[in-house]
Structures are given as C-alpha cells and as structure tokens.
Design a protein around this motif. Structure first.
Motif, PDB file in Angstrom:
ATOM      1  N   HIS A  88       4.714 -11.873   8.280  1.00 19.42           N
ATOM      2  CA  HIS A  88       4.115 -12.370   6.977  1.00 19.42           C
ATOM      3  C   HIS A  88       2.953 -11.895   6.624  1.00 19.42           C
ATOM      4  O   HIS A  88       1.944 -11.706   7.595  1.00 19.42           O
ATOM      5  CB  HIS A  88       4.231 -13.746   6.887  1.00 19.42           C
ATOM      6  CG  HIS A  88       4.162 -14.420   5.459  1.00 19.42           C
ATOM      7  ND1 HIS A  88       2.924 -15.042   5.205  1.00 19.42           N
ATOM      8  CD2 HIS A  88       5.030 -14.493   4.592  1.00 19.42           C
ATOM      9  CE1 HIS A  88       3.113 -15.582   3.907  1.00 19.42           C
ATOM     10  NE2 HIS A  88       4.352 -15.078   3.579  1.00 19.42           N
ATOM     11  N   GLU A 119       7.477 -13.698  13.671  1.00 20.11           N
ATOM     12  CA  GLU A 119       8.279 -14.759  12.950  1.00 20.11           C
ATOM     13  C   GLU A 119       9.387 -15.300  13.798  1.00 20.11           C
ATOM     14  O   GLU A 119       9.844 -14.122  14.451  1.00 20.11           O
ATOM     15  CB  GLU A 119       8.737 -14.337  11.561  1.00 20.11           C
ATOM     16  CG  GLU A 119       7.533 -14.308  10.444  1.00 20.11           C
ATOM     17  CD  GLU A 119       7.957 -13.742   8.951  1.00 20.11           C
ATOM     18  OE1 GLU A 119       8.887 -13.687   8.555  1.00 20.11           O
ATOM     19  OE2 GLU A 119       7.013 -13.228   8.677  1.00 20.11           O
ATOM     20  N   THR A 150      -1.639 -25.126   3.019  1.00 21.00           N
ATOM     21  CA  THR A 150      -0.563 -24.290   3.156  1.00 21.00           C
ATOM     22  C   THR A 150      -0.376 -23.434   4.390  1.00 21.00           C
ATOM     23  O   THR A 150      -1.182 -23.691   5.216  1.00 21.00           O
ATOM     24  CB  THR A 150      -0.857 -23.146   1.990  1.00 21.00           C
ATOM     25  OG1 THR A 150      -1.881 -22.305   2.566  1.00 21.00           O
ATOM     26  CG2 THR A 150      -1.286 -23.675   0.616  1.00 21.00           C
ATOM     27  N   GLY A 151       0.812 -23.035   4.372  1.00 17.19           N
ATOM     28  CA  GLY A 151       1.109 -22.047   5.588  1.00 17.19           C
ATOM     29  C   GLY A 151       0.237 -21.001   5.589  1.00 17.19           C
ATOM     30  O   GLY A 151      -0.232 -20.704   6.795  1.00 17.19           O
ATOM     31  N   TYR A 152      -0.158 -20.483   4.675  1.00 18.45           N
ATOM     32  CA  TYR A 152      -1.122 -19.449   4.489  1.00 18.45           C
ATOM     33  C   TYR A 152      -2.575 -19.859   5.264  1.00 18.45           C
ATOM     34  O   TYR A 152      -2.819 -19.065   6.137  1.00 18.45           O
ATOM     35  CB  TYR A 152      -1.247 -18.925   3.104  1.00 18.45           C
ATOM     36  CG  TYR A 152      -1.983 -17.667   2.851  1.00 18.45           C
ATOM     37  CD1 TYR A 152      -1.380 -16.575   2.410  1.00 18.45           C
ATOM     38  CD2 TYR A 152      -3.325 -17.209   3.137  1.00 18.45           C
ATOM     39  CE1 TYR A 152      -2.001 -15.171   2.362  1.00 18.45           C
ATOM     40  CE2 TYR A 152      -4.049 -16.296   3.054  1.00 18.45           C
ATOM     41  CZ  TYR A 152      -3.176 -15.269   2.631  1.00 18.45           C
ATOM     42  OH  TYR A 152      -3.661 -13.922   2.325  1.00 18.45           O
ATOM     43  N   GLY A 207       2.268 -27.453   2.042  1.00 18.18           N
ATOM     44  CA  GLY A 207       1.386 -27.564   3.042  1.00 18.18           C
ATOM     45  C   GLY A 207       1.682 -26.535   4.089  1.00 18.18           C
ATOM     46  O   GLY A 207       2.859 -26.074   4.069  1.00 18.18           O
ATOM     47  N   ASP A 239       5.986 -18.150  14.024  1.00 15.96           N
ATOM     48  CA  ASP A 239       5.998 -18.582  12.737  1.00 15.96           C
ATOM     49  C   ASP A 239       7.316 -19.059  12.292  1.00 15.96           C
ATOM     50  O   ASP A 239       8.428 -18.174  12.198  1.00 15.96           O
ATOM     51  CB  ASP A 239       5.353 -17.548  11.823  1.00 15.96           C
ATOM     52  CG  ASP A 239       5.521 -17.851  10.109  1.00 15.96           C
ATOM     53  OD1 ASP A 239       6.050 -19.205   9.785  1.00 15.96           O
ATOM     54  OD2 ASP A 239       4.948 -17.267   9.650  1.00 15.96           O
ATOM     55  N   THR A 246       5.461 -23.897   7.652  1.00 16.94           N
ATOM     56  CA  THR A 246       5.010 -24.447   6.259  1.00 16.94           C
ATOM     57  C   THR A 246       5.895 -25.723   6.001  1.00 16.94           C
ATOM     58  O   THR A 246       7.155 -25.984   6.535  1.00 16.94           O
ATOM     59  CB  THR A 246       5.430 -23.199   5.136  1.00 16.94           C
ATOM     60  OG1 THR A 246       5.071 -23.958   3.876  1.00 16.94           O
ATOM     61  CG2 THR A 246       6.923 -22.870   5.217  1.00 16.94           C
ATOM     62  N   ALA A 298       8.450 -20.614   9.531  1.00 19.75           N
ATOM     63  CA  ALA A 298       8.461 -20.833   8.215  1.00 19.75           C
ATOM     64  C   ALA A 298      10.215 -20.795   7.672  1.00 19.75           C
ATOM     65  O   ALA A 298      10.360 -21.817   6.836  1.00 19.75           O
ATOM     66  CB  ALA A 298       7.945 -19.851   7.352  1.00 19.75           C
ATOM     67  N   HIS A 299      10.872 -20.206   8.120  1.00 19.59           N
ATOM     68  CA  HIS A 299      12.256 -20.219   7.772  1.00 19.59           C
ATOM     69  C   HIS A 299      13.495 -20.641   8.667  1.00 19.59           C
ATOM     70  O   HIS A 299      14.501 -20.361   8.419  1.00 19.59           O
ATOM     71  CB  HIS A 299      12.617 -18.444   7.243  1.00 19.59           C
ATOM     72  CG  HIS A 299      11.751 -18.193   5.949  1.00 19.59           C
ATOM     73  ND1 HIS A 299      11.995 -18.279   4.802  1.00 19.59           N
ATOM     74  CD2 HIS A 299      10.539 -17.545   6.057  1.00 19.59           C
ATOM     75  CE1 HIS A 299      11.102 -17.944   3.946  1.00 19.59           C
ATOM     76  NE2 HIS A 299      10.030 -17.333   4.777  1.00 19.59           N
ATOM     77  N   LYS A 309       9.022 -25.034   2.385  1.00 22.82           N
ATOM     78  CA  LYS A 309      10.438 -24.562   2.421  1.00 22.82           C
ATOM     79  C   LYS A 309      11.581 -25.660   2.611  1.00 22.82           C
ATOM     80  O   LYS A 309      11.509 -26.567   1.717  1.00 22.82           O
ATOM     81  CB  LYS A 309      10.559 -23.429   3.329  1.00 22.82           C
ATOM     82  CG  LYS A 309       9.520 -22.368   2.624  1.00 22.82           C
ATOM     83  CD  LYS A 309       9.308 -20.999   3.102  1.00 22.82           C
ATOM     84  CE  LYS A 309       8.468 -20.156   2.572  1.00 22.82           C
ATOM     85  NZ  LYS A 309       7.494 -19.245   3.232  1.00 22.82           N
TER      86      LYS A 309
HETATM   87  C1  LIG Z   1       6.073 -18.839   3.089  1.00 26.10           C
HETATM   88  C2  LIG Z   1       5.615 -18.264   4.212  1.00 26.10           C
HETATM   89  C3  LIG Z   1       4.168 -18.533   4.778  1.00 26.10           C
HETATM   90  C4  LIG Z   1       3.327 -19.304   4.104  1.00 26.10           C
HETATM   91  O1  LIG Z   1       3.581 -20.625   3.744  1.00 26.10           O
HETATM   92  P1  LIG Z   1       3.049 -21.476   2.637  1.00 26.10           P
HETATM   93  O2  LIG Z   1       3.140 -22.634   2.849  1.00 26.10           O
HETATM   94  O3  LIG Z   1       3.901 -20.879   1.455  1.00 26.10           O
HETATM   95  O4  LIG Z   1       1.798 -21.034   2.239  1.00 26.10           O
HETATM   96  C5  LIG Z   1       3.946 -18.095   6.210  1.00 26.10           C
HETATM   97  N1  LIG Z   1       4.829 -17.540   6.759  1.00 26.10           N
HETATM   98  C6  LIG Z   1       5.872 -17.031   6.343  1.00 26.10           C
HETATM   99  C7  LIG Z   1       7.051 -16.113   7.114  1.00 26.10           C
HETATM  100  C8  LIG Z   1       6.548 -17.471   5.223  1.00 26.10           C
HETATM  101  O5  LIG Z   1       7.615 -17.190   4.538  1.00 26.10           O
END
Ligand SMILES: *Cc1c(COP(=O)(O)O)cnc(C)c1O
Length: 399
Positions: free
Chosen positions: A134, A185, A108-110, A254, A214, A245, A216-217, A248
């Motif tokens: 995050h 982020e 996961t991203g986490y 992952g 990060d 991640t 992610a978005h 999304k």
């Molecule tokens: C969703 C998210 C993560 C975690 O990613 P996952 O794959 O959902 O665990 C990390 N950072 C940000 C900013 C996110 O929005």
C-alpha cells in the motif's frame, strides 16, 4: 492567482488525457449493498465494509454512548489531554483480539503506517517491501530516510536476494548496527491474493530481519479467531509489527499497531503521526471496539461464513460468464482489464446499469494493469450477485 490556477488546470488536463482523472461522487445514503447517488439507487460492489459492520446496531450504539459521555471531540493529542477512556478500551480489546502484548491506535491506518515505520527505522536502515504494498507504507519508508528496496510481488527468491544484499552491507563505524525491516500486506488490497507469510517469516529469521505485516484486508476474515492471515498461517510469534485499519471489516475508522509492550511504548514516544495529531473522536474508538467485539462473537463467524458464500457464488457466476479469475478465496475479486480508458468506460457503463464498481487505475496499480475491483460483503444476496454479473456482461460487450 490566474497563473497558479492556469498551471494546475494544465496538469489536470494531462491527467484527463491519460485516462487517469478522478472525481468524487456524493453518496446520500449509508454504506450498504445499495447506495444512493444523485437521487438514484446503485447496487454497490465497491466497499471494504466486508462484514457490513459500519451500520451494525452495536457499533452505532457504542458511538452514540461515547458521544453522550465523552462529547464529539477529543480535545487534544493523546499525550496532551486527549487520552480518553474509549481509546484505552479499544487498545485493550485490540491486543486481546490479536493476541499481542499491547496495541496502539491511530486516526487512520495511513497514520499508523507512517508513525510506526518512521519510529523504528531511519537513515542507517534498510526496508524491503513487496512491490505491491500500500502507498502508506511506501510513503512511510520514504519519510523515514531508510534505504528502500522492493522485491518482486510475493517472490521469495527475490526477497532472499535483497536480504542477502542487505545483510552483507557494512555497518557504518560508530553507528548502531543497521536494522533490516521487511514489510508486506497479508491480503493484497488490489489483487486479493495472499502473501506467503510462512516463507517470508523463514527468510526474515534466517537473515536476522524484522517483519511488519499489514492486515488491512484480512482482519475479521481469516484465522480461527478471525484475527487475520497471521493467525491463519500460524506466524504470530514471528511478526514483530502488526498493522491494520479499523475502517474495513471493523466497520469504523482508525488504524492500529499490535505487538510487544516495548514496541507500543516506543511508538507512544516516537510515532510523530500519533504525537502531533489530535486524538480520534471518542465515537470512532468506541465504534471500532464494538466492531472488534462483533467480529469475535458467534455472529462474527456467521457473517464471515455468509461473506464466503457470497464470494463463492460471485466467482462461479463470473467464471460461467467467461471471466478469468484466480482460485484464491478472498473478498476482493479483481477483473483485470488492462487499458485505463477501457476500465473507466466499463465502470461508466455499469453505472448506467445501476451498478457501482470502481475502475482502479494508476497510480493505485501499475500502468496498463487497470481493473475493476469487486468487493463482496456479508450483506450481498445471491440476487445482487446475479444483477452484477448481468450488468457486467452487457457493459463488457459494449466496451
Ligand atoms: C486501507 C489501507 C490502509 C490504510 O488504512 P486507512 O485506515 O484507510 O487509512 C493501509 N494498508 C492497506 C493495505 C489498506 O488497504
């Protein structure tokens, strides 16, 4: 047992009283603009599946083929016996997509945030975070034992003050020189606003710090090749660690880190969430790779353009209906409500009207900053937008 449950029930009661209770809602359909909950269809403006790839035939087919060839499970941690071809293919695709020397994927991203941050900083080091990063990043820094400092959201002057303070701290004699890591982020997950990456990169260079971003978005949505905001702002050469991640816009599940070969080799040796965890199932890796390929294709550009047209329609309809919105163009459109109870009441009224939008509350955002978080996707239509705005207007009038 009764003492145990009694104590936990009291805690749950306190959570309810604060308007902060959460519960799962079972969805009986695939993720799409329309989802089925308890036999009813809802218009869905809550998903991060921005390019609607989670149901794309290419991703589904890649997952099915991976299951057929490699089976359902991965068998072990990557370092034991689970380093299957689909993980390697995913990482080659990711590095080529992001334009970095190498990449490593996580479940996961986490897990990627946890593994990477604890691998590169420890108790002699300092990590400086944007106030709104995050939770996975905050948790990672705490676990690393590094000194944690927070700069005001997107505030370069405050970041500079923290960097100056960090640089002037004496190094511990006999220990390696302290490391300073800045983490932000790029597109903020709950506000949809953009980090000033150029200004942050200038500061981290000036003070000899490292930068982790990060995406992610942002991945799939920003930049000429849809790599993310790092590409859009042309700072790729100045970001030591790129995090993201695959769950999304990439449409699968992952997380990943992209960067230099040395960084990735170190993570294979030091990232505990990678080393001590069974590898992701091959289907997830194969689907994520197919998702990145779609993002990079001409179809990916069409999907992105469609997403931006949905966002533009949504925002102008909301402004016309009297909502105050930021001018920033992002797939995340937060409607600030303030009080937790009011945000949940509006979300409930929206559900009665067949619209699914999450009320985001503490601890995801600060207390008193509760909001409705609308997310647009490439699969929404103009009539979906009209239906959402109508429902919002009547739900808000009641609350
Ligand atoms: C969703 C998210 C993560 C975690 O990613 P996952 O794959 O959902 O665990 C990390 N950072 C940000 C900013 C996110 O929005």
């Amino acid at each position: 047992m009764s003492g145990f449950d009694g104590e936990l029930r009291r805690e749950l009661e306190a959570i309810r009283k604060g308007g902060l209770h959460r519960e799962l809602r079972r969805v009986d359909s695939a993720q799409s603009p329309h989802i089925e909950i308890a036999g009813r269809t809802f218009l869905n403006f809550s998903s991060n599946d921005y390019l609607r790839l989670s149901n794309h035939p290419a991703l589904k087919e890649a997952a099915i083929k991976a299951v057929e060839k490699f089976g359902a499970g991965a068998g072990a941690s990557r370092l034991i016996s689970g380093s299957l071809a689909p993980h390697h293919e995913l990482e080659e695709t990711l590095a080529a997509f992001k334009g970095t020397e190498a990449s490593i994927s996580f479940s996961t991203g986490y897990a990627a945030a946890l593994g990477a941050i604890t691998a590169i900083v420890g108790k002699n080091d300092i990590v400086i975070l944007d106030k709104l990063v995050h939770a996975s990043i905050v948790d990672a820094v705490r676990l690393s034992g590094a000194t944690l400092r927070v700069f005001a959201h997107n505030d370069s002057a405050d970041l500079e003050g923290k960097l100056l303070w960090a640089r002037n701290l004496p190094s511990v004699p006999g220990k390696a020189p302290k490391r300073i890591l800045v983490v932000t982020e790029s597109v903020f997950s709950m506000g949809g606003d953009l980090a000033s990456l150029r200004g942050i990169a200038d500061l981290k260079d000036k003070y000899g710090a490292w930068l982790m971003v990060d995406e992610a978005h942002a991945t799939g949505l920003f930049g000429a090749h849809r790599r993310g905001l790092i590409e859009e702002f042309d700072v790729a050469g100045r970001v030591e660690v790129q995090l993201g991640t695959l769950g999304k816009a990439c449409g699968a599940a992952g997380g990943y880190i992209c960067g230099s070969r040395a960084l990735i080799d170190l993570l294979v040796n030091r990232a505990r969430s990678f080393i001590f965890s069974t590898a992701p199932v091959p289907a997830a890796a194969a689907a994520a790779r197919a998702g990145i390929e779609v993002i990079q294709s001409a179809e990916g550009e069409v999907l992105r353009q469609h997403l931006w047209s949905v966002v533009d329609h949504l925002k102008s309809a909301l402004i016309e209906a009297g909502w105050a919105l930021s001018p920033i163009r992002s797939a995340i459109v937060p409607l600030l409500i303030g009080k937790e109870e009011q945000a949940t009441a509006i979300a409930a009224a929206l559900r009665e009207r067949g619209v699914f939008v999450p009320a985001i509350r503490y601890p995801t955002v600060a207390r008193g900053k509760a909001r409705l978080r609308l997310t647009a996707t490439a699969a929404h239509t103009i009539s979906d937008v009209a239906a959402l705005v109508n429902a919002l207007t009547s739900a808000k009038a009641l609350n």
